[in-house]
Design a protein around this motif. Structure first.
Motif, mmCIF file in Angstrom:
data_model
loop_
_atom_site.group_PDB
_atom_site.id
_atom_site.type_symbol
_atom_site.label_atom_id
_atom_site.label_comp_id
_atom_site.label_asym_id
_atom_site.label_seq_id
_atom_site.Cartn_x
_atom_site.Cartn_y
_atom_site.Cartn_z
ATOM 1 N N PHE B 423 23.323 40.838 33.403
ATOM 2 C CA PHE B 423 22.066 40.600 34.123
ATOM 3 C C PHE B 423 22.298 40.984 35.593
ATOM 4 C CE2 PHE B 423 24.361 36.561 33.897
ATOM 5 C CZ PHE B 423 24.360 36.123 35.213
ATOM 6 N N PRO B 424 21.223 41.322 36.314
ATOM 7 C CA PRO B 424 21.391 41.921 37.639
ATOM 8 C C PRO B 424 21.655 40.912 38.753
ATOM 9 C CG PRO B 424 19.084 41.951 37.016
ATOM 10 C CD PRO B 424 19.821 41.356 35.867
ATOM 11 N N ASP B 425 22.847 40.369 38.773
ATOM 12 C CA ASP B 425 23.265 39.514 39.881
ATOM 13 C C ASP B 425 24.791 39.535 39.935
ATOM 14 O OD1 ASP B 425 22.081 37.214 41.789
ATOM 15 O OD2 ASP B 425 24.074 36.644 41.064
ATOM 16 N N PRO B 426 25.363 39.571 41.150
ATOM 17 C CA PRO B 426 26.835 39.606 41.273
ATOM 18 C C PRO B 426 27.540 38.450 40.562
ATOM 19 C CG PRO B 426 25.824 40.144 43.365
ATOM 20 C CD PRO B 426 24.701 39.719 42.467
ATOM 21 N N MET B 427 26.840 37.336 40.371
ATOM 22 C CA MET B 427 27.450 36.194 39.675
ATOM 23 C C MET B 427 28.038 36.621 38.330
ATOM 24 S SD MET B 427 27.936 32.849 39.643
ATOM 25 C CE MET B 427 26.765 32.070 40.749
ATOM 26 N N ASP B 428 27.349 37.545 37.665
ATOM 27 C CA ASP B 428 27.774 37.958 36.326
ATOM 28 C C ASP B 428 29.122 38.679 36.363
ATOM 29 O OD1 ASP B 428 27.388 38.273 33.517
ATOM 30 O OD2 ASP B 428 27.000 40.378 33.889
ATOM 31 N N GLN B 429 29.431 39.324 37.480
ATOM 32 C CA GLN B 429 30.728 40.011 37.556
ATOM 33 C C GLN B 429 31.801 39.155 38.221
ATOM 34 O OE1 GLN B 429 29.586 43.700 39.500
ATOM 35 N NE2 GLN B 429 29.294 44.706 37.513
ATOM 36 N N LEU B 430 31.378 38.177 39.049
ATOM 37 C CA LEU B 430 32.369 37.346 39.745
ATOM 38 C C LEU B 430 32.782 36.134 38.904
ATOM 39 C CD1 LEU B 430 30.907 37.484 43.366
ATOM 40 C CD2 LEU B 430 33.059 38.484 42.594
ATOM 41 N N ALA B 431 31.796 35.332 38.499
ATOM 42 C CA ALA B 431 32.128 34.089 37.791
ATOM 43 C C ALA B 431 32.739 34.361 36.424
ATOM 44 C CB ALA B 431 30.886 33.217 37.657
ATOM 45 N N THR B 432 32.243 35.381 35.710
ATOM 46 C CA THR B 432 32.785 35.647 34.371
ATOM 47 C C THR B 432 34.264 36.026 34.441
ATOM 48 O OG1 THR B 432 32.105 37.931 34.578
ATOM 49 C CG2 THR B 432 30.631 36.478 33.346
ATOM 50 N N GLN B 433 34.661 36.712 35.536
ATOM 51 C CA GLN B 433 36.027 37.220 35.600
ATOM 52 C C GLN B 433 37.007 36.285 36.305
ATOM 53 O OE1 GLN B 433 36.394 40.597 33.969
ATOM 54 N NE2 GLN B 433 34.688 39.306 33.358
ATOM 55 N N TRP B 434 36.490 35.471 37.250
ATOM 56 C CA TRP B 434 37.438 34.764 38.123
ATOM 57 C C TRP B 434 37.250 33.265 38.202
ATOM 58 C CZ3 TRP B 434 40.914 38.278 38.551
ATOM 59 C CH2 TRP B 434 40.525 39.617 38.574
ATOM 60 N N HIS B 435 36.127 32.708 37.689
ATOM 61 C CA HIS B 435 35.959 31.245 37.716
ATOM 62 C C HIS B 435 36.953 30.625 36.741
ATOM 63 C CE1 HIS B 435 34.207 27.262 37.319
ATOM 64 N NE2 HIS B 435 33.457 27.518 38.388
ATOM 65 N N SER B 436 37.562 29.517 37.149
ATOM 66 C CA SER B 436 38.646 28.944 36.333
ATOM 67 C C SER B 436 38.149 28.485 34.953
ATOM 68 C CB SER B 436 39.294 27.777 37.066
ATOM 69 O OG SER B 436 38.315 26.787 37.294
ATOM 70 N N ALA B 437 36.847 28.164 34.842
ATOM 71 C CA ALA B 437 36.347 27.653 33.553
ATOM 72 C C ALA B 437 35.775 28.766 32.672
ATOM 73 C CB ALA B 437 35.266 26.613 33.804
ATOM 74 N N SER B 438 35.789 30.004 33.137
ATOM 75 C CA SER B 438 35.171 31.073 32.347
ATOM 76 C C SER B 438 36.060 31.485 31.172
ATOM 77 C CB SER B 438 34.926 32.297 33.244
ATOM 78 O OG SER B 438 34.618 33.409 32.436
ATOM 79 N N PRO B 439 35.479 31.568 29.961
ATOM 80 C CA PRO B 439 36.294 32.013 28.818
ATOM 81 C C PRO B 439 36.707 33.487 28.931
ATOM 82 C CG PRO B 439 33.986 31.717 28.183
ATOM 83 C CD PRO B 439 34.102 31.230 29.585
ATOM 84 N N THR B 440 36.064 34.227 29.840
ATOM 85 C CA THR B 440 36.444 35.642 29.985
ATOM 86 C C THR B 440 37.258 35.885 31.267
ATOM 87 O OG1 THR B 440 34.208 35.982 30.845
ATOM 88 C CG2 THR B 440 34.622 36.681 28.583
ATOM 89 N N ASN B 441 37.784 34.804 31.857
ATOM 90 C CA ASN B 441 38.741 34.953 32.971
ATOM 91 C C ASN B 441 40.095 35.286 32.346
ATOM 92 O OD1 ASN B 441 40.700 34.618 34.929
ATOM 93 N ND2 ASN B 441 39.857 32.711 35.740
ATOM 94 N N ARG B 442 40.341 36.575 32.157
ATOM 95 C CA ARG B 442 41.487 37.004 31.344
ATOM 96 C C ARG B 442 42.799 37.067 32.096
ATOM 97 N NH1 ARG B 442 37.147 41.068 28.780
ATOM 98 N NH2 ARG B 442 36.659 39.866 26.938
ATOM 99 N N THR B 443 42.759 36.965 33.436
ATOM 100 C CA THR B 443 44.027 36.920 34.176
ATOM 101 C C THR B 443 44.497 35.472 34.322
ATOM 102 O OG1 THR B 443 42.881 36.714 36.274
ATOM 103 C CG2 THR B 443 43.454 38.940 35.572
ATOM 104 N N HIS B 444 43.579 34.522 34.029
ATOM 105 C CA HIS B 444 43.864 33.092 34.164
ATOM 106 C C HIS B 444 44.169 32.705 35.610
ATOM 107 C CE1 HIS B 444 43.860 32.537 29.774
ATOM 108 N NE2 HIS B 444 44.312 33.771 29.780
ATOM 109 N N TRP B 445 43.664 33.517 36.559
ATOM 110 C CA TRP B 445 43.789 33.168 37.975
ATOM 111 C C TRP B 445 42.850 32.005 38.273
ATOM 112 C CZ3 TRP B 445 40.064 33.620 41.984
ATOM 113 C CH2 TRP B 445 40.558 33.467 43.283
#
Lengths: 270, 518
Positions: B423-445
């Protein structure tokens, strides 16, 4: 060279020399590095510096063919050594001992023999994952059932041979009989069959790596070269052409040499 | 008309009788799909290919335009009186489903309730609906209706959330005709098309083709073509052969085929490129590879890679490279202009030596992992890392599903990852990749400051205020060198001369609504 006593062997040797000479010259005369990249040279055609041109990452195709043939040979050799070792151990023992051991080994080999070797190799490769070591193991596992049957048949026929029974009647122990009568008798046929299998095993490696199930970059084999060539099949067909011709020529040379070996070792042809 | 139809039938029969291949029906645009659909059920998780097709059949409140901005679709207006806790949607009047039934707020509510109560697994939009009052009770079976949704009139919908969510109108919903299940039963999607989109889904032959036909009553005007025939062609060589043979009007190219195609003079004037709302980066898993916990090592990796050279060298110039973690322009976002560190192997070696790894000392074995689409990039970067690190860096290319499973389970230390905006908002690229609770935070940072920035941004209805927090979040990711941004390739398609209006939207949907045949 026992193999050159026959016509096939001489032809094989000639072909092998024809393949090896330009490769040796290339290694000696050109600064070839199979991994060196130059994106500016991507898909460059043949030139003085790159006699067979470059691939999509600007790597020298000649250097990659040389390195790839070496890797494929090494993988096929190791896989066959493993398959033959396992085959002699399990098949030889099964045929020599007989009884329940023979039945168990034979049923297992029959079960695996029911699948085409390539299908077996694809399943094994998928289970073991990519990588050079996994590829050796995969090919050995796929080649093992036919080696077992062959070794078992040889052991079985020698166990009942007159000279073996005579040795036993004269009081020779089983260890002595195996060492002095069985192993010398099966060594030739086993070696011939192994040599004849090098070509098909190399082709199997090429197929598996071509499917992406084999060895991984930066290692290079004939299979990875086929995979890369397939990606550029339409607009850089020289990549796949160079590799397929090499695979075919190497397999033919190895088969001719093995045929020569067979003819030379066959007592009926002497 | 009957005379024309009879003439057409006669010509077809004559053509078949003469053994001639029947040409595509006039007005049918012929295009390709790079893989088969995984589903045509709008409630199931669709994946990239299915999503691209379903988005032409079903619509949500908003859509993403070519620039990456949100534009009204089935909602004409949306407003919040209390900072994102309550949303009031004005639905577009005079919209009809493919069945001919009118689209109303009751269809939105039915779609949402179906997502939340779907068995055995909830619908894929249930994740976006979890904040609606009463959603949990409906899912648990302690309520029979979604209490947080009110319908004052058939074209107005009021949604109450348990917490403010400024992004709710942007979520990628697909609204479904609530009459379909009654008319056709639970497997209705296999028998009929239940959306409002410009095309009706007419058939799906598994592994072969998909056929879409124009929705004559589409609210934004009927498509110019009668139908779109999509052939499944995963192999690039076959795709090109079919295009060259004149059997395709549009051929979207797999990203690793773009470079070989654009260098062919025979395709001059037939190549169309479109921006991709994707972030792509070389990911570093600090949990799995302890040397990555040292910032100097992470920075050295960035200096060791000549990423600029790959824009032309590996993507034929059809790629964008920024030193950021959000696609510029996504939802109108303007990032800070921070240049990328230059390629500097000498400085990279010095940093590694400072970190105690001179000449690769103490560095465990390492591979660059990825799916088959990034084989060349992975090989190129592995060679550059090998030259700088002093240890051989390998490549591990796995089949796509195996690779995704491996990174989701945290089994890869260094891998090429990407995320295309849903969806058209930066949240979709930031939170999905880097938020600690995101299931798609694949670096586990993990970083509590970053998490707080995301949680604050979600509650800000003012886009400018949100963007300021996104810029802070990007600065934090850069400062921490959590990953190394890589060039994002554009979507590229071959389009037959005379065919116009074909658009690939930034989310990957190939939009044939405005397509015209010569």
């Amino acid at each position: 060279m026992i193999a050159v006593r026959s016509l096939a062997g001489r032809a094989g040797l000639l072909l092998a020399a024809a393949l090896a000479m330009p490769l040796a010259l290339a290694v000696l005369l050109l600064p070839l590095d199979p991994a060196a990249m130059d994106l500016g040279q991507a898909w460059a055609g043949p030139s003085a510096v790159h006699p067979l041109g470059c691939d999509g990452l600007g790597r020298d195709i000649a250097a990659r063919l040389i390195a790839g043939t070496g890797t494929s040979f090494a993988i096929a050799g190791l896989a066959l050594a493993l398959a033959v070792g396992l085959g002699v151990a399990s098949g030889g023992v099964a045929g020599w001992v007989g009884g329940r051991t023979d039945a168990v080994v034979l049923r297992l080999a029959d079960l695996l023999h029911g699948f085409p070797e390539l299908s077996l190799a694809i399943v094994a490769a998928a289970l073991l994952g990519p990588g050079t070591e996994a590829m050796v193991l995969t090919l050995a596992l796929a080649a093992w059932p036919s080696q077992v049957r062959w070794c078992r048949a040889l052991a079985l026929s020698n166990r009942t041979a007159e000279h073996v029974r005579a040795a036993a009647a004269l009081g020779a122990g089983p260890l002595h009989t195996v060492r002095r009568h069985l192993l010398p008798a099966v060594a030739g046929p086993v070696a011939i069959r192994a040599a004849l299998s090098i070509g098909p095993v190399m082709v199997a490696e090429a197929t598996l790596s071509g499917l992406g199930l084999g060895i991984q970059e930066p290692a290079v084999s004939l299979g990875t070269l086929i995979r890369d060539g397939l990606a550029d099949l339409r607009d850089a067909s020289h990549l796949i052409a160079a590799t397929t011709i090499t695979v075919a020529a190497v397999a033919l040379a190895v088969n001719l040499l093995a045929e020569g070996l067979r003819e030379s070792l066959d007592p009926r042809r002497r | 008309m009957p005379l024309l139809a009879a003439l057409r039938l006669l010509l077809t029969v004559l053509a078949i009788a003469a053994g001639v291949a029947v040409p595509a029906m006039a007005g049918t645009l012929r295009a390709s799909l790079s893989d088969d659909l995984t589903t045509i059920d709008p409630f199931a998780f669709p994946g990239v290919i299915s999503s691209g097709v379903l988005r032409q059949v079903y619509e949500g409140f908003t859509a993403i335009d070519a620039a990456g901005d949100a534009v009204p679709a089935l909602a004409t207006r949306w407003e919040t009186p209390d900072g994102g806790r309550t949303w009031r949607f004005a639905l577009r009047p005079d919209v009809r489903f493919h069945s001919g039934r009118p689209f109303t707020a009751a269809d939105v509510l039915w779609t949402w309730e179906h997502h939340l109560t779907r068995k055995p697994q909830p619908g894929y939009s249930a994740f976006y609906l979890r904040g609606i009052e009463g959603a949990a009770a409906l899912q648990q079976g302690t309520a029979t209706a979604l209490s947080g949704v009110a319908i004052p009139d058939p074209h107005t919908l009021v949604v109450r959330l348990t917490e403010p969510d400024a992004l709710f109108p942007l979520y990628p919903f697909l609204f479904v005709d609530r009459g379909m299940e009654t008319e056709f039963g639970p497997a209705w999607h296999e028998r009929a098309s239940g959306g409002t989109g410009p095309f009706r889904l007419v058939s799906w032959r598994h592994g072969e083709s998909v056929r879409l036909e124009a929705h004559a009553g589409y609210w934004d005007g009927a498509p110019a073509v009668d139908a779109v025939s999509l052939v499944v062609l995963p192999d690039p060589n076959t795709l090109m052969a079919r295009y060259d043979a004149g059997e395709l009007d549009v051929a979207p190219l797999p990203e690793n085929a773009v470079r070989t195609v654009v260098r062919q003079p025979r395709y001059d004037g037939q190549i169309a490129a479109f921006a991709r709302a994707q972030v792509r980066y070389l990911a570093l898993n600090q949990d799995l590879y302890p040397p990555f916990r040292d910032r100097r090592v992470r920075e050295a990796f960035g200096l060791a890679l000549d990423r600029v050279a790959t824009v032309n060298g590996l993507h034929a110039g059809r790629a964008a490279l920024t030193n950021g973690f959000v696609t510029p322009g996504l939802g109108g976002y303007r990032p800070d202009a921070v240049p990328l560190h230059p390629f500097d192997p000498g400085r990279a070696k010095a940093l590694l030596a400072e970190a105690g790894h001179a000449g690769g000392r103490g560095l465990p074995p390492l591979q660059v992992a990825g799916g088959p689409n990034v084989r060349e990039e992975a090989t190129y970067f592995a060679a550059q890392l090998t030259a700088v690190l002093g240890i051989p860096v390998g490549v591990r290319i796995q089949e796509r599903a195996a690779f995704v499973a491996a990174i989701n389970e945290g089994r890869e230390a260094l891998f090429i990852n990407g995320w295309t905006a849903d969806f058209p908002d930066p949240m979709d690229q930031l939170a999905t990749q880097w938020h600690s609770a995101s299931p798609t935070n694949r670096t586990h940072w993990r970083n509590p400051d970053f998490d707080r920035l995301m949680e604050r941004a979600r509650g800000l209805a003012d886009p400018d205020a949100r963007d300021a927090l996104y810029r802070d979040a990007e600065a934090l990711l850069r400062e921490e060198a959590v990953a190394l941004p890589l060039p994002t390739p554009q979507f590229v398609a071959l389009v037959r001369p005379g065919v116009t209006g074909v658009v690939i939207r930034p989310d990957g949907t190939t939009d044939y609504h405005a397509a015209r045949l010569p």
